[in-house]
Write a protein that holds these residues in place. Structure first.
Motif, PDB file in Angstrom:
ATOM      1  N   LEU A  41       0.832  -1.205   0.000  1.00  0.00           N
ATOM      2  CA  LEU A  41       0.000   0.000   0.000  1.00  0.00           C
ATOM      3  C   LEU A  41       0.869   1.259   0.000  1.00  0.00           C
ATOM      4  O   LEU A  41       0.599   2.212  -0.742  1.00  0.00           O
ATOM      5  CB  LEU A  41      -0.943  -0.006   1.208  1.00  0.00           C
ATOM      6  CG  LEU A  41      -1.856   1.205   1.358  1.00  0.00           C
ATOM      7  CD1 LEU A  41      -2.741   1.401   0.132  1.00  0.00           C
ATOM      8  CD2 LEU A  41      -2.697   1.069   2.617  1.00  0.00           C
ATOM      9  N   VAL A  44       2.164   1.843  -3.452  1.00  0.00           N
ATOM     10  CA  VAL A  44       1.122   2.405  -4.325  1.00  0.00           C
ATOM     11  C   VAL A  44       0.968   3.894  -4.045  1.00  0.00           C
ATOM     12  O   VAL A  44       0.888   4.704  -4.970  1.00  0.00           O
ATOM     13  CB  VAL A  44      -0.229   1.674  -4.123  1.00  0.00           C
ATOM     14  CG1 VAL A  44      -1.354   2.401  -4.851  1.00  0.00           C
ATOM     15  CG2 VAL A  44      -0.146   0.230  -4.583  1.00  0.00           C
ATOM     16  N   LEU A  70      -2.404  -6.768  -3.681  1.00  0.00           N
ATOM     17  CA  LEU A  70      -3.139  -5.739  -4.412  1.00  0.00           C
ATOM     18  C   LEU A  70      -4.609  -6.129  -4.564  1.00  0.00           C
ATOM     19  O   LEU A  70      -5.504  -5.291  -4.413  1.00  0.00           O
ATOM     20  CB  LEU A  70      -2.514  -5.513  -5.792  1.00  0.00           C
ATOM     21  CG  LEU A  70      -1.161  -4.811  -5.808  1.00  0.00           C
ATOM     22  CD1 LEU A  70      -0.524  -4.926  -7.189  1.00  0.00           C
ATOM     23  CD2 LEU A  70      -1.284  -3.363  -5.387  1.00  0.00           C
ATOM     24  N   GLN A  74      -7.749  -4.066  -3.073  1.00  0.00           N
ATOM     25  CA  GLN A  74      -8.807  -3.607  -3.980  1.00  0.00           C
ATOM     26  C   GLN A  74     -10.169  -4.129  -3.516  1.00  0.00           C
ATOM     27  O   GLN A  74     -11.155  -3.398  -3.497  1.00  0.00           O
ATOM     28  CB  GLN A  74      -8.515  -4.075  -5.399  1.00  0.00           C
ATOM     29  CG  GLN A  74      -9.488  -3.508  -6.407  1.00  0.00           C
ATOM     30  CD  GLN A  74     -10.073  -4.539  -7.320  1.00  0.00           C
ATOM     31  OE1 GLN A  74      -9.510  -5.594  -7.522  1.00  0.00           O
ATOM     32  NE2 GLN A  74     -11.224  -4.237  -7.857  1.00  0.00           N
ATOM     33  N   LEU A  79      -7.951   0.287  -2.756  1.00  0.00           N
ATOM     34  CA  LEU A  79      -7.360   0.571  -4.061  1.00  0.00           C
ATOM     35  C   LEU A  79      -8.395   0.504  -5.175  1.00  0.00           C
ATOM     36  O   LEU A  79      -9.396  -0.207  -5.064  1.00  0.00           O
ATOM     37  CB  LEU A  79      -6.256  -0.442  -4.390  1.00  0.00           C
ATOM     38  CG  LEU A  79      -5.046  -0.496  -3.463  1.00  0.00           C
ATOM     39  CD1 LEU A  79      -4.056  -1.541  -3.973  1.00  0.00           C
ATOM     40  CD2 LEU A  79      -4.376   0.857  -3.347  1.00  0.00           C
ATOM     41  N   TYR A  90      -2.988   0.178 -10.528  1.00  0.00           N
ATOM     42  CA  TYR A  90      -3.591   0.309  -9.198  1.00  0.00           C
ATOM     43  C   TYR A  90      -3.287   1.703  -8.669  1.00  0.00           C
ATOM     44  O   TYR A  90      -2.215   2.255  -8.913  1.00  0.00           O
ATOM     45  CB  TYR A  90      -3.006  -0.730  -8.238  1.00  0.00           C
ATOM     46  CG  TYR A  90      -3.351  -2.141  -8.623  1.00  0.00           C
ATOM     47  CD1 TYR A  90      -4.494  -2.756  -8.128  1.00  0.00           C
ATOM     48  CD2 TYR A  90      -2.547  -2.853  -9.498  1.00  0.00           C
ATOM     49  CE1 TYR A  90      -4.829  -4.048  -8.482  1.00  0.00           C
ATOM     50  CE2 TYR A  90      -2.878  -4.150  -9.864  1.00  0.00           C
ATOM     51  CZ  TYR A  90      -4.015  -4.742  -9.352  1.00  0.00           C
ATOM     52  OH  TYR A  90      -4.353  -6.015  -9.713  1.00  0.00           O
ATOM     53  N   GLN A  91      -4.258   2.230  -7.936  1.00  0.00           N
ATOM     54  CA  GLN A  91      -4.048   3.502  -7.250  1.00  0.00           C
ATOM     55  C   GLN A  91      -4.944   3.543  -6.030  1.00  0.00           C
ATOM     56  O   GLN A  91      -5.915   2.784  -5.924  1.00  0.00           O
ATOM     57  CB  GLN A  91      -4.303   4.689  -8.165  1.00  0.00           C
ATOM     58  CG  GLN A  91      -5.719   4.809  -8.657  1.00  0.00           C
ATOM     59  CD  GLN A  91      -5.860   5.933  -9.680  1.00  0.00           C
ATOM     60  OE1 GLN A  91      -4.875   6.485 -10.158  1.00  0.00           O
ATOM     61  NE2 GLN A  91      -7.081   6.272 -10.022  1.00  0.00           N
ATOM     62  N   LEU A  92      -4.610   4.425  -5.123  1.00  0.00           N
ATOM     63  CA  LEU A  92      -5.390   4.585  -3.902  1.00  0.00           C
ATOM     64  C   LEU A  92      -6.795   5.082  -4.248  1.00  0.00           C
ATOM     65  O   LEU A  92      -6.962   5.906  -5.137  1.00  0.00           O
ATOM     66  CB  LEU A  92      -4.698   5.591  -2.979  1.00  0.00           C
ATOM     67  CG  LEU A  92      -5.342   5.836  -1.620  1.00  0.00           C
ATOM     68  CD1 LEU A  92      -5.220   4.594  -0.742  1.00  0.00           C
ATOM     69  CD2 LEU A  92      -4.687   7.025  -0.946  1.00  0.00           C
TER      70      LEU A  92
END
Length: 122
Positions: A41, A44, A70, A74, A79, A90-92
């Motif tokens: 995390l 990311v 991941l 998610q 995410l 992937y992103q926050l």
């Protein structure tokens, strides 16, 4: 045998404890309980939107382990996963993650006020 009725305060406290239990036992917090997952995390967050190749650079974990972490992050709403062609990024998910933390804090504050009200000083 006499049946003891719960007071309004006892009912309120019990409800607050049950609500906090649900939040503390949530998949969200369980996802954050794994140190390796927290490292993923952090990566990311450092990189912003990134794919598994970018995320794995500088990490000691295998790509398959990173990928599994991941997926869990998610699944619990921390995410966002976005597929672009052959790549998955992937992103926050800032709104969702912040809302989940606010919910935890709200339930905790309610319980503290019921169980441990502030002491008035003279």
């Amino acid at each position: 045998m006499a049946i003891k009725l719960k007071s309004q305060a006892e009912k309120k406290k019990e409800t607050a404890i049950e609500a906090l239990d649900l939040v503390l036992d949530s998949k969200f917090l369980n996802a954050l309980a794994e140190p390796s997952r927290v490292e993923v995390l952090k990566q990311v967050i450092r990189l912003g939107k990134a794919d598994i190749t970018e995320l794995s650079e500088g990490m000691k974990l295998d790509r398959s382990v990173i990928s599994r972490h991941l997926g869990i992050l998610q699944e619990v709403g921390i995410l966002i996963r976005e597929k672009q062609g052959k790549h998955v990024y992937y992103q926050l998910d800032p709104r969702n993650a912040i809302q989940k933390f606010k919910s935890i804090l709200q339930h905790l504050e309610e319980l503290v006020m019921i169980c441990c009200p502030p002491v008035k000083s003279n």
